[in-house]
Design an enzyme around this catalytic site. Sequence first.
Site, short mmCIF file in Angstrom:
data_model
loop_
_atom_site.label_atom_id
_atom_site.label_comp_id
_atom_site.label_asym_id
_atom_site.label_seq_id
_atom_site.Cartn_x
_atom_site.Cartn_y
_atom_site.Cartn_z
N ASP A 98 0.86 -1.18 0.00
CA ASP A 98 0.00 0.00 0.00
C ASP A 98 0.90 1.23 0.00
O ASP A 98 1.64 1.48 0.95
CB ASP A 98 -0.90 -0.01 1.25
CG ASP A 98 -2.23 0.67 0.99
OD1 ASP A 98 -2.23 1.71 0.32
OD2 ASP A 98 -3.26 0.16 1.46
N ASP A 199 -2.65 4.79 -2.56
CA ASP A 199 -3.65 5.47 -1.75
C ASP A 199 -3.92 6.88 -2.29
O ASP A 199 -2.97 7.64 -2.55
CB ASP A 199 -3.14 5.54 -0.31
CG ASP A 199 -4.18 6.06 0.66
OD1 ASP A 199 -5.21 5.38 0.83
OD2 ASP A 199 -3.95 7.13 1.26
N GLU A 254 -6.07 4.25 -6.08
CA GLU A 254 -7.31 4.68 -5.44
C GLU A 254 -7.55 6.12 -5.88
O GLU A 254 -6.81 7.02 -5.50
CB GLU A 254 -7.18 4.61 -3.92
CG GLU A 254 -8.47 5.02 -3.21
CD GLU A 254 -8.29 5.28 -1.73
OE1 GLU A 254 -9.24 5.05 -0.97
OE2 GLU A 254 -7.20 5.74 -1.32
N HIS A 327 -11.10 -1.81 3.27
CA HIS A 327 -10.94 -1.36 4.66
C HIS A 327 -11.69 -0.07 4.96
O HIS A 327 -11.81 0.32 6.12
CB HIS A 327 -9.45 -1.18 4.97
CG HIS A 327 -8.82 -0.11 4.13
ND1 HIS A 327 -8.59 -0.26 2.78
CD2 HIS A 327 -8.39 1.14 4.44
CE1 HIS A 327 -8.04 0.85 2.31
NE2 HIS A 327 -7.92 1.71 3.29
N ASP A 328 -12.17 0.62 3.92
CA ASP A 328 -12.87 1.90 4.10
C ASP A 328 -14.38 1.78 3.90
O ASP A 328 -15.08 2.79 3.95
CB ASP A 328 -12.34 2.94 3.11
CG ASP A 328 -11.00 3.50 3.52
OD1 ASP A 328 -10.69 3.49 4.72
OD2 ASP A 328 -10.26 3.96 2.62
#
Length: 555
Positions: A98, A199, A254, A327-328
């Site tokens: 990540d 990210d 993302e 995870h969000d």
Amino acid sequence: MDKRWWKESIVYQIYPRSFKDSDGDGIGDLNGITEKMDYLEKLGINVLWLSPVYKSPNDDNGYDISDYQDIMDEFGTMEDFDKMLSSAHEHGIKLVMDLVVNHTSDEHPWFIESRKSLENPYRDYYIWRPAKDGKEPNNWGSCFSGSAWQYDEKTDMYYLHLFSKKQPDLNWDNPKVRQEVFDMMNWWLDKGVDGFRMDVISLISKKPDLPDGPAGINGYASFNEPANGPHVHEYLQEMREKVLNNADTITVGECSGVTLEEAKKYARSDEKELNMVFQFEHMHVDADGSNKWTDKKMDLRDLKEILTRWQKGLEDIAWNSLFWENHDQPRSISRFGNDSKEYHNVSAKMLATCLHMMQGTPYVYQGQELGMTNAPFMSVKDFRDLDSINAYYELVEEQKVFTSEEMMRYLRAKSRDNARTPFQWDDSENAGFTTGTPWIMVNPNYTEINAKDQLGDPDSVFCYYQKLIKLRKEKDIIVYGNYDLLLPDSKEIYAYTRTLGEEKLLVVCNFYEKETEIEIPEEFRCGGYLISNYETKPVREKMTLRPYESFVIEK
């Protein structure tokens, strides 16, 4: 047909803090992941995306990084990381890191230096501005509520933080910052990692004049306002030249606020930038305008329109990433399916069918393959997520937009912590996650939903995911076939076809517990079932779909 290994892969996301604790401190760790590599191989995934494990003070659960080339103490050591990476490769699984480079922690050495003085050589590594008319430099809001600007007395200026005030944004317009990031990425590639999930990468280039944006529910402009800035594609092409071309990588960005037209640039087939992007349009189908804090249910027609637009819009131009969870996001079965005992299994399988049969690379979030559900949080004290906690105090206590009861209902529906409760390994204490005290509550339904029970049950959600993954590896049509929507106006049925040459598949999914009738297209009436979440019935011209029924017919 441009075949690539990352198009044919199935990616599994691990949130390390909640996956498996090997040392009894209540926090998942790298050795816990290594312990479970056999489980991941058995599921059939071939790429592992690891949420951040870097050194971090943990203001935002590891997305605030203080050292990009060291490991968080709670997760283990670099030696533990090397052992885990080696184990993944031995199991035929590639590893994706990540990459969090829109911002650092305010405890990163760069920022510690940057805030010392206007003349410090690291000052321009971050985005500093003076006050404007006695207030913040503009009206941008943080993703975690409130202003995106933090005043710093030392130099009488504000620094930008699109997330927590402990996550100052890097200034990507500074070539020294870009080179620091590229050097770090190459260091990880040299270590043997196979790619990066990037990210909020669409936020790295800000509009130079930092203009105000339209104010939202809390009076601030959306943190997406800076998305897709003027140099973002230039910087990603530079990253491709200086880093990504050095290895056979998989990359996914993302991309908050990304449009279809922008996605064609980020993930175009000439691979000048990224392999694919995460877009979030379908994650807003159950929002109330720009406000996600609601428990309203989606209109299936909206979901179909969005996903179809992306399937057709990127066809032959770029590549889709497919996801219901990460995870969000809250758990998809509680959000889009039905997590009651009666319909848990069939609705989890239906959602899996709908997603995995589309064109794109599927992402499975830990526990999704078991049908893990949202958690019954009872108090704001049960939450660990900064976004959820800040929203509660801002919208209930400060602005009084919602009552406490309303906000708790919305948090139980939408909080990111729903995805972060510990993985449910078995029915022993703490779901087999830890011998200590878990860092966040364990969902009490672990006695009914856990990996140990499902591994031995051929009718389980886990075994259904195994079948879907196996089919994707066996049939090119599932990976590369063109997508076409059927019944766009149906409020209950999501049906579409996949076509590759003479091959054709029909995918049918009933999104509700109400029985509903569908007319099967003539060309599929003599076809055979590829997969189904119920015992199959003969294919007829008209068929009654059972609650949450899904099936795939091969022509």
